[in-house]
Every structure is written in structure tokens, then in C-alpha cells.
Design an enzyme around this catalytic site. Structure first.
Site, PDB file in Angstrom:
ATOM      1  NE  ARG A 260      27.498  29.970 -46.730  1.00 55.68           N
ATOM      2  CZ  ARG A 260      26.363  30.206 -47.397  1.00 55.68           C
ATOM      3  NH1 ARG A 260      26.315  30.058 -48.716  1.00 55.68           N
ATOM      4  NH2 ARG A 260      25.288  30.597 -46.752  1.00 55.68           N
TER       5      ARG A 260
ATOM      6  CG  HIS B 206      24.389  25.747 -29.875  1.00 57.03           C
ATOM      7  ND1 HIS B 206      25.567  25.195 -29.403  1.00 57.03           N
ATOM      8  CD2 HIS B 206      24.290  25.338 -31.157  1.00 57.03           C
ATOM      9  CE1 HIS B 206      26.130  24.474 -30.364  1.00 57.03           C
ATOM     10  NE2 HIS B 206      25.357  24.529 -31.437  1.00 57.03           N
TER      11      HIS B 206
ATOM     12  CB  SER C 173      26.139  32.691 -39.475  1.00 58.47           C
ATOM     13  OG  SER C 173      25.914  32.091 -40.730  1.00 58.47           O
TER      14      SER C 173
ATOM     15  CD  GLU D 198      28.845  18.296 -32.798  1.00 60.87           C
ATOM     16  OE1 GLU D 198      29.903  18.916 -33.072  1.00 60.87           O
ATOM     17  OE2 GLU D 198      27.791  18.457 -33.444  1.00 60.87           O
TER      18      GLU D 198
ATOM     19  CG  HIS E 168      29.991  22.843 -31.939  1.00 55.92           C
ATOM     20  ND1 HIS E 168      29.842  24.186 -32.084  1.00 55.92           N
ATOM     21  CD2 HIS E 168      28.817  22.288 -32.371  1.00 55.92           C
ATOM     22  CE1 HIS E 168      28.634  24.447 -32.582  1.00 55.92           C
ATOM     23  NE2 HIS E 168      27.988  23.320 -32.766  1.00 55.92           N
TER      24      HIS E 168
ATOM     25  CG  ASP F 170      33.391  24.649 -41.396  1.00 49.38           C
ATOM     26  OD1 ASP F 170      33.912  23.631 -40.888  1.00 49.38           O
ATOM     27  OD2 ASP F 170      32.495  24.593 -42.253  1.00 49.38           O
TER      28      ASP F 170
HETATM   29  P1  5GP Z   1      25.819  28.559 -40.908  1.00 50.95           P
HETATM   30  O1  5GP Z   1      27.146  28.664 -40.195  1.00 50.95           O
HETATM   31  O2  5GP Z   1      26.010  28.363 -42.388  1.00 50.95           O
HETATM   32  O3  5GP Z   1      24.884  29.685 -40.595  1.00 50.95           O
HETATM   33  O4  5GP Z   1      25.067  27.274 -40.313  1.00 50.95           O
HETATM   34  C1  5GP Z   1      25.320  25.954 -40.759  1.00 50.95           C
HETATM   35  C2  5GP Z   1      26.688  25.467 -40.302  1.00 50.95           C
HETATM   36  O5  5GP Z   1      26.708  25.397 -38.869  1.00 50.95           O
HETATM   37  C3  5GP Z   1      27.015  24.065 -40.747  1.00 50.95           C
HETATM   38  O6  5GP Z   1      27.575  24.054 -42.039  1.00 50.95           O
HETATM   39  C4  5GP Z   1      28.013  23.608 -39.680  1.00 50.95           C
HETATM   40  O7  5GP Z   1      29.294  24.121 -39.946  1.00 50.95           O
HETATM   41  C5  5GP Z   1      27.499  24.288 -38.445  1.00 50.95           C
HETATM   42  N1  5GP Z   1      26.622  23.406 -37.645  1.00 50.95           N
HETATM   43  C6  5GP Z   1      25.271  23.403 -37.601  1.00 50.95           C
HETATM   44  N2  5GP Z   1      24.823  22.461 -36.749  1.00 50.95           N
HETATM   45  C7  5GP Z   1      25.919  21.868 -36.240  1.00 50.95           C
HETATM   46  C8  5GP Z   1      26.111  20.831 -35.285  1.00 50.95           C
HETATM   47  O8  5GP Z   1      25.184  20.233 -34.719  1.00 50.95           O
HETATM   48  N3  5GP Z   1      27.401  20.481 -35.024  1.00 50.95           N
HETATM   49  C9  5GP Z   1      28.462  21.115 -35.596  1.00 50.95           C
HETATM   50  N4  5GP Z   1      29.684  20.709 -35.248  1.00 50.95           N
HETATM   51  N5  5GP Z   1      28.313  22.080 -36.492  1.00 50.95           N
HETATM   52  C10 5GP Z   1      27.059  22.466 -36.808  1.00 50.95           C
END
Ligand code: 5GP
Length: 348
Positions: free
Chosen positions: A103, A18, A100, A205, A202, A142
Site C-alpha cells: 500500500r 494463509h 499482504s 469464495e 483465492h 488486490d
Molecule cells: P493486508 O493485505 O492489508 O495485509 O490484509 C488485509 C487484506 O487481505 C484485505 O483488505 C483483503 O484484500 C485481503 N483479505 C483478507 N481476508 C480475506 C478473505 O477472507 N478473502 C479475500 N478475498 N480477501 C481477504
């Protein structure tokens, strides 16, 4: 980060399941990004939260917005992904599932397809350079972006799963848990599952997600991220626990992240305790090692010191995590063999 980690935890071979890419960016990499983009006026204090500090979940999510400003070109993503993979390897992680959210950035011409391709390129380059770690990728949905984007993201994940020789293994559901509802994402997640992608979701939470968790557990997911409020003692329900246990769905548990983000009041009250004592598959993970100033060795040591676990118990925890990966059976066997080979040296 707390560097005061015993040799045993550093040398322990580990599985990380994770880890959000942009949350995992280290201090050193962040310095390079800030130097590249001085005009943004971003300071180091805006991209990480010391692990002795406490923040609301909303404040944590603001940090990701800042990091996304700094990581908005293919060049940035390649550097960030390679640095993150090398750092996990240096910390003794031998198998990593990185996740990830694809984007697009109009200003730099970055597309979602390029975003994923660049991460896969980073994984390939690390492999070619002989970095001692196996890496797989989960494409993140997301939850804030709703049904259509979720379906589009799953399609992207399916395309990559079919063309990358097993590098893309699944889909993650993440993003601010207080926004959106799982019912809008259910069709996309079901499509992913039916198409052969694994689901790491997730779930629960925050306390208000009982109904959503009950619905999404019907998929069922292949792993659960956090699952903080599933059990009855914190307002969840026995029905939810029974579903998780019946389907033997492993939990990805991130101690520092949950305590700093205040969804858990203190380490000793972390739900690791509940699931571990049930004998349910529980995997220690970092979540966002950069943002929360931690690493996986530190998280294992934290679990050991908080819950009184022996080196033997920690070894077992790390070894059992192999069965919770989305790796093919052959790779699981190779990892188990690697653990067996390392054991006499680490547990001497
Ligand atoms: P990325 O997807 O841009 O590589 O990593 C950051 C994104 O992961 C954040 O914008 C969010 O959508 C998600 N994220 C990171 N940590 C958490 C967390 O603890 N809980 C949730 N629900 N989403 C997280």
C-alpha cells in the site's frame, strides 16, 4: 479468542499458509495502534469480530478498511509484522507464509516498495532475535484494483524475489471476491508464474465465480485459498474438481473465517469435509486470526471436534502441510525432521 485449546493442539508443530498480515493483528497489538492514533476515534470493536458473531462478507471487508487506517506508517508495519510473527511462533507455528497487499499512503510517505521492505525487515529481525519460526512472504494482488495495478504488483514481487534470497516466494490473489473479474488479472498472474513466482489464489469464495475459477485453474495456481464453491454439491462443478485433483493443487481452508463471514452455513457443513474425504491435500489455516479472534491451534481443534479426527489424523494433517509450502526442498526436509523430533513429546 477462545483460550480453551487442549495442550496437544498448542504443542502440535504447525504450518500456516494463509495469513493476511493486517487481518492477523492481535488484540494486544491493536491496543497499541489505537493508543498511537487516538485522533481517529477507532474502537476495539471496529477491528475484530467475535467468533460467535456472524457478518456478511462485505461487513468483514469494512473491518480491513478500519485496520488500514491504523497501520499506515513504516513504524506501524514493522511493529505489526513482528508481533504477528512472534504470535504465530508462540502458537507452535514453525513455518509461516505471510501475505499482504503493498500500500502507498500519501499522508505518511509510505510507498509500496517501502511497505514490502519493512515486512521483510520484520522477518529478518525476528530471525536475528531467534524466534523459532521460518517465514516467507507472498505479495498480494488486490483484485479490486484491476489490470495495471496487478501487473505493477507482480513486477514488484519479481524484483523482491530476485533480491531477497528466497524470502519472497509468490503472489496471492485476494480482495473482495464480488468485485472485478479474474480475466483482467490473468495476464499479470501468468507473468508471475512464468517468472518463477508461486501462485496462491483465492478461488470460488462466493458462488458466482464458476467461469472465473475455470479460467484461473488453467494457469494453474500452486494453491487455492478457500475454494468454497468449487464442488458440485454447492453449485460448483465436477469439471472444476477434476482440474484441482488432476493438478494436485492444495487447498488452504479457514473454518472460522468462512463461518463468521457466512460463506459456509456452519462448521459441520464446511467443505474441509469434502476435500479431506477425497484424500486431497487440505491445509488448515487462520486467514485473519486478529479479525476473527482465532489462532491456528484453535482451528486444528475445531477441525478435530467437528469432523471427529483423532490426534493421529491431526498430526498427519499438520505434517502433510509441509509438502504444500512454497519452501525449497531443503527447508521442507528440515521441517519434516523437526516434526519427527517433536512427535514423541507431542503424541505421548
Ligand atoms: P493486508 O493485505 O492489508 O495485509 O490484509 C488485509 C487484506 O487481505 C484485505 O483488505 C483483503 O484484500 C485481503 N483479505 C483478507 N481476508 C480475506 C478473505 O477472507 N478473502 C479475500 N478475498 N480477501 C481477504
Amino acid at each position: 479468542m477462545d483460550n480453551d485449546v487442549d495442550k496437544f493442539y498448542r504443542e502440535l508443530p504447525k504450518v500456516e499458509l494463509h495469513a493476511h498480515l493486517n487481518g492477523s493483528v492481535s488484540f494486544q497489538t491493536m491496543e497499541k495502534l489505537i493508543a498511537r492514533k487516538k485522533h481517529l476515534g477507532i474502537e476495539r470493536s471496529m477491528t475484530a469480530i467475535r467468533n460467535d458473531q456472524r457478518r456478511t462478507l462485505d461487513e468483514c471487508f469494512q473491518v480491513f478498511k478500519v485496520i488500514h487506517q491504523l497501520v499506515d506508517t513504516e513504524e506501524d508495519i514493522l511493529m505489526v509484522a513482528k508481533d504477528v510473527i512472534r504470535e504465530f511462533a508462540d502458537d507452535g507455528v514453525r513455518y509461516l507464509e505471510l501475505r499482504s497487499t503493498p500500500r502507498e499512503e500519501k499522508n505518511t510517505g509510505l510507498t509500496k516498495t517501502k511497505y514490502v521492505e519493512t515486512i521483510l525487515e520484520a522477518i529478518q529481525q525476528c530471525k536475528n532475535e531467534g524466534v523459532d519460526i521460518d517465514v516467507r512472504f507472498l505479495v498480494a494482488v488486490d483484485r479490486r484494483n484491476g489490470t495495471e495495478v496487478a501487473i505493477e504488483t507482480v513486477k514488484l514481487a519479481e524484483e523482491f524475489m530476485l533480491t531477497t534470497d528466497g524470502l519472497v516466494v509468490g503472489v496471492d490473489l485476494s480482495g473482495d471476491p464480488t468485485v472485478g473479474h479474474g480475466r483482467d488479472l490473468f495476464p499479470a498472474l501468468e507473468k508471475a508464474k512464468n517468472g518463477g513466482l508461486k501462485l496462491a489464489l483465492h478461488l470460488s469464495e462466493v458462488p458466482s465465480q464458476l467461469e472465473e475459477s475455470e479460467l484461473l485453474l488453467n494457469l494453474p495456481p500452486d494453491r487455492i485459498g478457500h475454494g468454497t464453491f468449487l464442488h458440485p454439491e454447492v453449485g460448483g462443478s465436477q469439471i472444476l474438481v477434476d482440474k484441482v485433483v488432476k493438478n494436485n493443487i492444495p487447498l488452504e481452508l479457514c473454518l472460522t473465517s468462512n463461518v463468521v463471514g457466512q460463506t459456509v452455513p456452519c462448521y459441520s457443513k464446511h467443505h474441509f469435509q469434502y476435500w479431506y474425504h477425497l484424500g486431497h491435500p487440505s491445509v488448515i489455516c487462520t486467514d485473519d486470526k486478529g479479525v476473527f479472534c482465532t489462532d491456528l491451534s484453535h482451528e486444528y481443534q475445531l477441525a478435530a471436534s467437528t469432523f471427529g479426527l483423532s490426534h493421529e489424523a491431526i498430526w498427519k494433517l499438520s505434517q502433510e502441510a509441509i509438502d504444500c509450502t512454497f519452501a525449497p526442498e531443503t527447508l521442507k526436509q528440515q521441517l519434516k525432521q523437526k516434526w519427527n523430533e517433536l512427535r514423541p513429546h507431542v503424541c505421548q
